[in-house]
Each structure stands twice: as structure tokens, then as C-alpha cells.
Design a protein around this motif. Sequence first.
Motif, PDB file in Angstrom:
ATOM      1  N   TYR A  30       0.891  -1.198  -0.123  1.00  0.00           N
ATOM      2  CA  TYR A  30       0.123   0.057   0.202  1.00  0.00           C
ATOM      3  C   TYR A  30       0.806   1.275  -0.151  1.00  0.00           C
ATOM      4  O   TYR A  30       1.794   1.121   0.575  1.00  0.00           O
ATOM      5  CB  TYR A  30      -0.787  -0.047   1.083  1.00  0.00           C
ATOM      6  N   PRO A  31       0.500   2.162  -0.839  1.00  0.00           N
ATOM      7  CA  PRO A  31       1.387   3.658  -1.024  1.00  0.00           C
ATOM      8  C   PRO A  31       1.262   4.381   0.158  1.00  0.00           C
ATOM      9  O   PRO A  31       0.686   5.504   0.033  1.00  0.00           O
ATOM     10  CB  PRO A  31       0.948   4.143  -2.185  1.00  0.00           C
ATOM     11  N   PHE A  32       1.788   3.998   1.396  1.00  0.00           N
ATOM     12  CA  PHE A  32       1.853   4.933   2.478  1.00  0.00           C
ATOM     13  C   PHE A  32       2.658   6.042   2.256  1.00  0.00           C
ATOM     14  O   PHE A  32       2.716   7.137   2.725  1.00  0.00           O
ATOM     15  CB  PHE A  32       2.188   4.159   3.802  1.00  0.00           C
ATOM     16  N   ILE A  33       3.865   5.689   1.396  1.00  0.00           N
ATOM     17  CA  ILE A  33       4.777   7.079   1.143  1.00  0.00           C
ATOM     18  C   ILE A  33       4.958   6.597  -0.442  1.00  0.00           C
ATOM     19  O   ILE A  33       5.325   5.609  -0.836  1.00  0.00           O
ATOM     20  CB  ILE A  33       6.178   6.773   1.752  1.00  0.00           C
ATOM     21  N   GLU A  34       4.722   7.959  -1.077  1.00  0.00           N
ATOM     22  CA  GLU A  34       4.987   7.860  -2.676  1.00  0.00           C
ATOM     23  C   GLU A  34       5.853   9.041  -3.069  1.00  0.00           C
ATOM     24  O   GLU A  34       5.595  10.094  -2.487  1.00  0.00           O
ATOM     25  CB  GLU A  34       3.379   7.976  -3.352  1.00  0.00           C
ATOM     26  N   LYS A  89       9.963  17.589 -11.060  1.00  0.00           N
ATOM     27  CA  LYS A  89       9.584  18.545 -12.015  1.00  0.00           C
ATOM     28  C   LYS A  89      10.730  19.818 -12.293  1.00  0.00           C
ATOM     29  O   LYS A  89      11.092  20.115 -11.064  1.00  0.00           O
ATOM     30  CB  LYS A  89       8.313  18.910 -11.839  1.00  0.00           C
ATOM     31  N   ILE A  90      10.767  20.433 -13.298  1.00  0.00           N
ATOM     32  CA  ILE A  90      11.757  21.310 -13.478  1.00  0.00           C
ATOM     33  C   ILE A  90      11.269  22.591 -13.236  1.00  0.00           C
ATOM     34  O   ILE A  90      11.872  23.829 -13.158  1.00  0.00           O
ATOM     35  CB  ILE A  90      12.337  21.316 -14.903  1.00  0.00           C
ATOM     36  N   LEU A  91       9.827  22.970 -13.182  1.00  0.00           N
ATOM     37  CA  LEU A  91       9.242  24.177 -12.932  1.00  0.00           C
ATOM     38  C   LEU A  91       8.345  24.001 -11.313  1.00  0.00           C
ATOM     39  O   LEU A  91       7.698  22.884 -11.230  1.00  0.00           O
ATOM     40  CB  LEU A  91       8.311  24.648 -14.133  1.00  0.00           C
ATOM     41  N   PRO A  92       8.564  24.969 -10.783  1.00  0.00           N
ATOM     42  CA  PRO A  92       9.250  26.290 -11.000  1.00  0.00           C
ATOM     43  C   PRO A  92      10.803  26.150 -10.716  1.00  0.00           C
ATOM     44  O   PRO A  92      11.562  26.725 -11.271  1.00  0.00           O
ATOM     45  CB  PRO A  92       8.764  27.162 -10.095  1.00  0.00           C
ATOM     46  N   GLU A  93      10.903  24.754  -9.935  1.00  0.00           N
ATOM     47  CA  GLU A  93      12.466  24.536  -9.681  1.00  0.00           C
ATOM     48  C   GLU A  93      12.556  22.869  -9.435  1.00  0.00           C
ATOM     49  O   GLU A  93      11.418  22.582  -8.728  1.00  0.00           O
ATOM     50  CB  GLU A  93      13.220  25.429  -8.656  1.00  0.00           C
ATOM     51  N   GLN A  94      13.582  22.277  -9.273  1.00  0.00           N
ATOM     52  CA  GLN A  94      13.709  21.032  -8.921  1.00  0.00           C
ATOM     53  C   GLN A  94      13.621  20.695  -7.217  1.00  0.00           C
ATOM     54  O   GLN A  94      14.127  21.334  -6.465  1.00  0.00           O
ATOM     55  CB  GLN A  94      14.812  20.394  -9.419  1.00  0.00           C
ATOM     56  N   VAL A  95      12.423  19.887  -6.972  1.00  0.00           N
ATOM     57  CA  VAL A  95      12.122  19.506  -5.706  1.00  0.00           C
ATOM     58  C   VAL A  95      11.885  18.390  -5.423  1.00  0.00           C
ATOM     59  O   VAL A  95      11.541  17.613  -6.360  1.00  0.00           O
ATOM     60  CB  VAL A  95      11.219  20.535  -5.068  1.00  0.00           C
ATOM     61  N   HIS A  96      12.155  17.777  -4.384  1.00  0.00           N
ATOM     62  CA  HIS A  96      11.452  16.278  -4.084  1.00  0.00           C
ATOM     63  C   HIS A  96      10.104  16.387  -3.363  1.00  0.00           C
ATOM     64  O   HIS A  96      10.036  17.377  -2.061  1.00  0.00           O
ATOM     65  CB  HIS A  96      12.632  15.712  -3.124  1.00  0.00           C
ATOM     66  N   THR A  97       9.142  15.630  -3.976  1.00  0.00           N
ATOM     67  CA  THR A  97       7.970  15.716  -3.058  1.00  0.00           C
ATOM     68  C   THR A  97       7.478  14.325  -2.891  1.00  0.00           C
ATOM     69  O   THR A  97       7.402  13.371  -3.793  1.00  0.00           O
ATOM     70  CB  THR A  97       6.795  16.353  -3.893  1.00  0.00           C
ATOM     71  N   MET A  98       7.242  14.219  -1.501  1.00  0.00           N
ATOM     72  CA  MET A  98       6.539  12.893  -1.424  1.00  0.00           C
ATOM     73  C   MET A  98       5.220  12.987  -0.844  1.00  0.00           C
ATOM     74  O   MET A  98       4.827  13.840  -0.033  1.00  0.00           O
ATOM     75  CB  MET A  98       7.486  11.970  -0.510  1.00  0.00           C
ATOM     76  N   VAL A  99       4.186  12.110  -0.903  1.00  0.00           N
ATOM     77  CA  VAL A  99       2.933  12.075  -0.706  1.00  0.00           C
ATOM     78  C   VAL A  99       2.815  11.014   0.437  1.00  0.00           C
ATOM     79  O   VAL A  99       3.231   9.811   0.264  1.00  0.00           O
ATOM     80  CB  VAL A  99       2.081  11.947  -1.859  1.00  0.00           C
ATOM     81  N   SER A 154       7.489  18.501   0.811  1.00  0.00           N
ATOM     82  CA  SER A 154       8.357  18.944  -0.518  1.00  0.00           C
ATOM     83  C   SER A 154       9.648  19.521   0.123  1.00  0.00           C
ATOM     84  O   SER A 154       9.261  20.234   1.107  1.00  0.00           O
ATOM     85  CB  SER A 154       7.517  19.910  -1.287  1.00  0.00           C
ATOM     86  N   THR A 155      10.502  19.215  -0.525  1.00  0.00           N
ATOM     87  CA  THR A 155      12.144  19.600   0.013  1.00  0.00           C
ATOM     88  C   THR A 155      12.675  20.333  -1.301  1.00  0.00           C
ATOM     89  O   THR A 155      12.625  19.915  -2.188  1.00  0.00           O
ATOM     90  CB  THR A 155      12.829  18.652   0.563  1.00  0.00           C
ATOM     91  N   ALA A 156      13.114  21.686  -1.020  1.00  0.00           N
ATOM     92  CA  ALA A 156      13.853  22.429  -2.042  1.00  0.00           C
ATOM     93  C   ALA A 156      15.069  22.090  -1.882  1.00  0.00           C
ATOM     94  O   ALA A 156      15.733  22.202  -0.845  1.00  0.00           O
ATOM     95  CB  ALA A 156      13.406  23.953  -1.822  1.00  0.00           C
ATOM     96  N   PHE A 157      16.306  22.361  -2.787  1.00  0.00           N
ATOM     97  CA  PHE A 157      17.427  22.098  -2.895  1.00  0.00           C
ATOM     98  C   PHE A 157      18.395  23.418  -3.339  1.00  0.00           C
ATOM     99  O   PHE A 157      19.249  23.469  -2.735  1.00  0.00           O
ATOM    100  CB  PHE A 157      17.802  21.098  -3.975  1.00  0.00           C
ATOM    101  N   GLU A 158      17.608  24.338  -3.865  1.00  0.00           N
ATOM    102  CA  GLU A 158      18.394  25.505  -4.242  1.00  0.00           C
ATOM    103  C   GLU A 158      18.256  26.391  -2.912  1.00  0.00           C
ATOM    104  O   GLU A 158      17.426  26.585  -2.222  1.00  0.00           O
ATOM    105  CB  GLU A 158      17.606  26.449  -5.196  1.00  0.00           C
ATOM    106  N   ARG A 159      19.634  26.879  -2.751  1.00  0.00           N
ATOM    107  CA  ARG A 159      19.906  27.434  -1.484  1.00  0.00           C
ATOM    108  C   ARG A 159      20.356  29.218  -1.835  1.00  0.00           C
ATOM    109  O   ARG A 159      20.031  30.207  -0.870  1.00  0.00           O
ATOM    110  CB  ARG A 159      21.474  27.242  -0.915  1.00  0.00           C
ATOM    111  N   ASP A 160      20.339  29.549  -2.914  1.00  0.00           N
ATOM    112  CA  ASP A 160      20.702  30.815  -3.355  1.00  0.00           C
ATOM    113  C   ASP A 160      19.299  31.455  -3.862  1.00  0.00           C
ATOM    114  O   ASP A 160      18.695  31.149  -4.714  1.00  0.00           O
ATOM    115  CB  ASP A 160      21.592  30.844  -4.474  1.00  0.00           C
TER     116      ASP A 160
END
Length: 506
Positions: free
Chosen positions: A128-132, A137-147, A487-493
Motif C-alpha cells: 500500500y502506498p503509505f509513502i509515494e 519537475k523542473i518548474l518552478p525548480e527541482q524539488v523532492h515531493t513525497m505524498v 516537499s523539499t527544496a534544494f536551491e540555496r541561493d
Amino acid sequence: MNNAQVLPHYHHIINGEIVKPSSGNYIDVHCPATGNLIAKTADGNATDVDLAVSAARQALKNTDWKNISVTARSKLLYQIGNTVLANAQELAILEVQASGGTIKRVMGLDILAIADLFFTLAESIKSYPFIENLSPKILPEQVHTMVVKEPVGVCGIITAWNFPLLLLSWKIAPAIAAGNTVVVKASELTPTSTFRLIELVNQFLPAGVLNLVSGTGINVGDPLVKHPKVNKISFTGSTQTGRNIQIAAAATLKRVTLELGGKGAAIVMPDANIDLVAHGALFGIMMNSGQACESGSRLIVHANIHDELIAKMKTLAEKIVVGNPLDPATGMGPIVSEQQFSRIETYLKSAQEQGAHIVTGGKRKIIAGFENGYFLEPTIISNCKNDMEHACEEIFGPVVSIIKFTELDEAIGIANDSIYGLSAGIWTEDVIGAQAVARQLEAGSVWINDWHMMRTDAPFGGMKQSGYGREMSHNSLNSYTELKSISTAFERDPSKKSTYHLVHTF
């Protein structure tokens, strides 16, 4: 010794302990086969509900439960399923004595289905997808998102009297599988097997995960539905009570699952196997004395085979063994209570007044040794119209209404002309054509050439005023989880974050 002194008393189960009702009051539990007083159950109230909800709320914070892995929960579900099998006879006898369901049905169907459901969910939660994790996606910037699917919280479970153990398992199995905590409100008519199963299951759970408060709908059900610290209500019962629960739950925006009434319609095509239909249609309505929400209570029969089918059903109905539900030879036990028996009699009187014809049955059946039991003869009514009270309202008894048709579109229209949408069926030798008909029937479950054809890996639930939400299968887990996206963003600038330019000047 006074009989009242030896009667078993069923209390609450709160925070892993047996707790007496705060009121000190108990409700009489009678055997519908004899009318005898067999037990007393706690007459709970809002104080008891609050105690149970507090225990469940605290258990949500218990790291032994909060941090339990999916693998550990799977093993737990297997333990519960095996415990049901190991205690099958005790649980079945308790259920039969209080509900009037036959020992043949409870042992041959219910117990096996209960264990199988726990086993099914034990496997389902492994995938079962407890974590997906979503694709980048490149817009608006690359982020990691898990549901993430998380437990909804404290679940209030309100079960019905007709299948106490089975309906209980349909609710607590997915609730526990998803990591919730639970407060069960058992029916005051049939609390005994529910109490025992919850007592057994608590051997494997941290204190407070699974609680039981016995009592009436007014004194226990209503406070549970309205309790601000209950996150979800799952209810099985009448459509009117379901409406009331939905209204009450709206005050705190609780998540609600409702499995309500039905008026199951089966279309019998002219090519149908008469012998199969006669046996199957009677099984569809007479099992548990018609006290099942998904019973096939309307039989819509083609004119070409109408008379032949009725004659065959009459012969078979009169052979059904009605009597002691603890006797393995019994096919149909009693109605659950005097009140329900009287309600059925009212519908039978109405049917005759409106011009329908009772082909067989319709009378109280006196069983030697069980003279005070609420037994009713298997009843077949012909010459029915879909708008007659007995044909459109839920009787909840061993009564099938037969309606004649000549064209398929007419039959489909009759089947769908109902406020209910829980079950429907088709009897035909053309199983390919039946698939197309099934898509036109407005019901949550459609059965072809059978009835009560439920399996634990398939969803069960209603359309229209038969409720919403689904029980059994992995789909049931959806009702016991909340979605969260992280969601986790990676861009620091900050100057390189395009969305920041909508507000800032760099």
C-alpha cells in the motif's frame, strides 16, 4: 441462586482494561430464539465515551504504536486473524445466542471471512502506498515531493446488530492496519461476541488502541459522533441514522463512512437457469432471515418464466428449516427482536392492502421448545409494483417481492428506481451480455448468477442513499488515512529561485 446473579455482565473495555459503566446501569440482552434474558451489557454514556476517546487519543502518541512499522502491523493482523480461528467456536456461539444467526452461517461463512479479511489486509499493507515519491519537475525548480498517507486519528466505530463480528472486522481491520486508534460502540442488542473479540485482540495491542463502549445510540453513539477529539466515524445501520450521523459529524467536519440500507434488485432474464435462480434468489433473501442490508429483496422476473419460477421458489421456501439457530440443520433462525418482528408484520399487512399476493409464508412460525422466539416463515410476495411500500422500503426480513417485466430496459429502470444502491444482480445464461447490464445498474456491488458474493479483496459499499465509502480490500484503507504532501527544496541561493523574483528585487 437467583438467575440475575449468574447472568454474565459485559462491561466496557477502555485503555486495555475492563471498566464498569460510570452510571452503574446495564441493559438486558435477550436471545431472539427463546426470548430469554442471557446477559447484561453496560449502559454507557458520554462520560464513558470521553474516557475511551481520551485513552485512544493518548495511544496515538504512544511510540509503541505511533512508530510501529508496516511489517510489524502486518504480523499483528495475521495474529488477529489466527486468533479468530482459534476461538471460532466460542465467538460463534456468543453471536448466535444474541443475534439469532445460524451456527451454520457464522461458522461456515462469517468466521472464515473475518480471518481472511485480516490476512488480506496483512498482505495489502505491504504494498500500500503509505509513502509515494513523485517524479521530479523542473518548474518552478527541482524539488523532492513525497505524498504520505497517515492515520486519520481516533476512529469512532458504530456497528450493527445483524452481523456483529463480521461488521466489526470490516471496520477495525483497516483502522488498525492504517495505524489508527479506535473506539467501538457495540449494538446493545448483540454486544457479547463483540466484547469477546475486542478482549482477545487487546492481547496484541498497546493499551488504548482498541476500546469498546457499550450502550444505546442516544447515550453512546451520539456523544461519540459529536466528540471533538474523534477524527472519523464509520457507521453501519439504517439510512435515517446515517443521515443523522452525517449532520452531527458536520459540526466538527469529521470524516465519515456510511454503509446503510438497501433494496437489492435482481433481474431474472428469460434464459436463466430456473433451478439456480430459485435456490440462489432464496439464498439471497433468506440468509440471516433477510436481516442483511445487501439482501436480494426485489426479484424482477421476465414474464415468460414468472409463474414457473414462483412455483419452484414456493416449493423450496417451504422446505427451508426454520428453528433453533444453534442446530446445524437450521437454515433460518429468528428475527432479532419483537420490535423488528412487528415491523415486518406491518409491511406484510401493507402488501396485502395494496393488492400484492402472499404466495407462501407471511406468518409467525411456532417452534417446539422455542415458543417465545421471533420466527417468521420464509415469505414470497407476487403481484408487486415497485412503488408499493413493501417493494420500495427496506423490510429487513425474510420477504422477497417479485415484480414482472417484459423488456430489459423496463427491468433496469425498475431496479434503479430506488433511493438505495447497495446491491443488484442479474440471472442469465448470457454472462457476456450480463456484464453490459451490470454497468447500467446503480449499485456498489453487482452479482451475476449468485448473491452475497463478497470477497475480502474486493470493495463493498453503496451508492445513492445506501451510503458512501468502501469496506474490505485495500480500498478500505483510503477511508482511514489522511493525505499529506512533503516537499523539499534544494536551491540555496535566493536569487536563483524564480518564484522569489515575484516579490523581491535582486
